[in-house]
Design a protein around this motif. Structure first.
Motif, PDB file in Angstrom:
ATOM      1  N   SER A  93      42.100  49.576  25.741  1.00 19.42           N
ATOM      2  CA  SER A  93      41.560  48.227  25.823  1.00 19.42           C
ATOM      3  C   SER A  93      41.140  47.738  24.512  1.00 19.42           C
ATOM      4  O   SER A  93      40.689  48.690  23.515  1.00 19.42           O
ATOM      5  CB  SER A  93      40.588  47.967  26.682  1.00 19.42           C
ATOM      6  N   ARG A 140      45.353  47.109  33.456  1.00 22.67           N
ATOM      7  CA  ARG A 140      44.841  45.950  32.586  1.00 22.67           C
ATOM      8  C   ARG A 140      45.028  44.662  33.222  1.00 22.67           C
ATOM      9  O   ARG A 140      44.134  43.773  33.142  1.00 22.67           O
ATOM     10  CB  ARG A 140      45.897  45.954  31.337  1.00 22.67           C
ATOM     11  N   HIS A 141      45.870  44.314  33.811  1.00 26.14           N
ATOM     12  CA  HIS A 141      45.802  42.958  34.610  1.00 26.14           C
ATOM     13  C   HIS A 141      44.886  42.739  35.568  1.00 26.14           C
ATOM     14  O   HIS A 141      44.568  41.727  35.991  1.00 26.14           O
ATOM     15  CB  HIS A 141      47.330  42.579  35.375  1.00 26.14           C
ATOM     16  N   SER A 200      41.615  41.924  33.190  1.00 28.10           N
ATOM     17  CA  SER A 200      41.638  40.529  32.430  1.00 28.10           C
ATOM     18  C   SER A 200      41.056  39.673  33.251  1.00 28.10           C
ATOM     19  O   SER A 200      40.511  38.728  32.669  1.00 28.10           O
ATOM     20  CB  SER A 200      43.118  40.358  32.145  1.00 28.10           C
TER      21      SER A 200
END
Length: 319
Positions: free
Chosen positions: A240, A69-70, A73
């Motif tokens: 997500s 996820r990082h 983003s």
């Protein structure tokens, strides 16, 4: 066609892992890499830009790539990778599906969703990178084809994999030729994906349905939380926020609409019970900001105010 070559040759053992992480990030996008033996790792990547796409040949020892996820983003553009393994199988997991693609097949990976990609033995991969808008002009909703294995040995699939590898091998210095080649390759890819078997499409649909049901269960368990949001729901399901919205859009609904309607249904069910309590308490119990909002939404949904509905239920019980 612009071409670049990267290799671990002549690099000291201590620098190989860091160097290869940077190479992969530049050619595709940032990923976390896990090496079987980082100090002895060997890899070579030949990368070319061809019109609207990029093609690369990736030859390395066993390695695992993970998109988290990082990484996502900070992404500014949605991308797909199409991987054609030529030497050994690859294992791929994304959106709840886990598949193995043997040489002769190919897979589509979403860059805007977490995934894990690995191979346990040395491999030789042909990898195509394409922006989502480019593929979407040729194929409706390409996301539904992700994490499926496609046949690259026969028919249109064979034409696509053969052309991709031929273009990757033979450089061109003519931008006009590159534009034509990339357009034809994207069209072949779209045709190959669009001819997915009904079994594969059914499997993909069942996974999406399962994710949507899990999201609905999270919502139903947490209706009283006034802070319930798509972010909270997506985190609870392990997907997500973008994917969550896509799942509900497929059934002509939004996440917020589903939450609101389930809260109103739950409140209506409570109003049918003896001694349901004060209207203000019911409003807060089901996550509405105040009684006025609750009353307005209830009337829009059911055609009468909560008080009017309760009075109707009480009158019917007394008859």
């Amino acid at each position: 066609m612009t071409r670049s070559l990267h290799s671990t040759d002549r690099l000291p053992a201590s620098a190989r892992a860091g160097h290869w992480n940077a190479v992969i990030a530049e050619a595709y996008f940032p990923l976390d890499l896990t090496f079987r033996d980082a100090a002895r790792f060997e890899g070579q990547l030949e990368h070319s830009n061809v019109g609207d796409i990029s093609l690369s040949r990736l030859c390395t020892e066993a390695v695992q790539y993970e998109r988290h996820r990082h990484h996502i983003s900070s992404a500014t553009e949605e991308q797909y990778l199409i991987t054609i393994p030529r030497k050994s199988p690859v294992d791929f997991r994304q959106l709840g599906r886990e598949v193995r693609c043997d040489p002769g097949g190919f897979i589509l990976e979403r860059g805007d969703e977490p995934y894990r990609f690995s191979y346990a033995n040395a491999n030789d991969l042909c990898v195509l990178k394409i922006a989502k808008p480019v593929l979407a002009t040729k194929l409706r909703n390409p996301d539904r084809y992700c994490a499926l294995v496609f046949n690259g040995r026969e028919g249109i699939g064979s034409l696509f994999t053969t052309m991709a590898q031929q273009i990757q091998r033979h450089a061109s210095s003519d931008p006009n030729s590159d534009a034509v080649l990339s357009r034809h390759l994207v069209e072949l890819l779209a045709l190959a994906l669009d001819r997915t078997s009904e079994v594969e499409q059914g499997a993909g649909s069942s996974v999406r349905d399962a994710h949507r049901r899990r999201a609905e269960n999270v919502i139903l368990r947490d209706l009283s939380n006034p802070d319930l949001s798509p972010e909270i729901i997506a985190d609870a399901v392990g997907i997500s926020k973008r994917y969550l919205h896509e799942l509900f859009a497929e059934v002509n609904c939004t996440v917020s609409q589903f939450v609101r309607e389930e809260r109103l249904k739950a409140a209506r069910d409570l109003l049918q019970m003896p001694n349901p309590g004060q209207m203000s308490d019911i409003a807060y119990r089901f996550g509405f900001s105040d009684q006025a909002q609750f009353s307005r939404l209830f009337k829009a949904k059911f055609g009468q105010t909560p008080s009017g509905y309760r009075a109707q239920i009480t009158a019917a019980c007394n008859d």
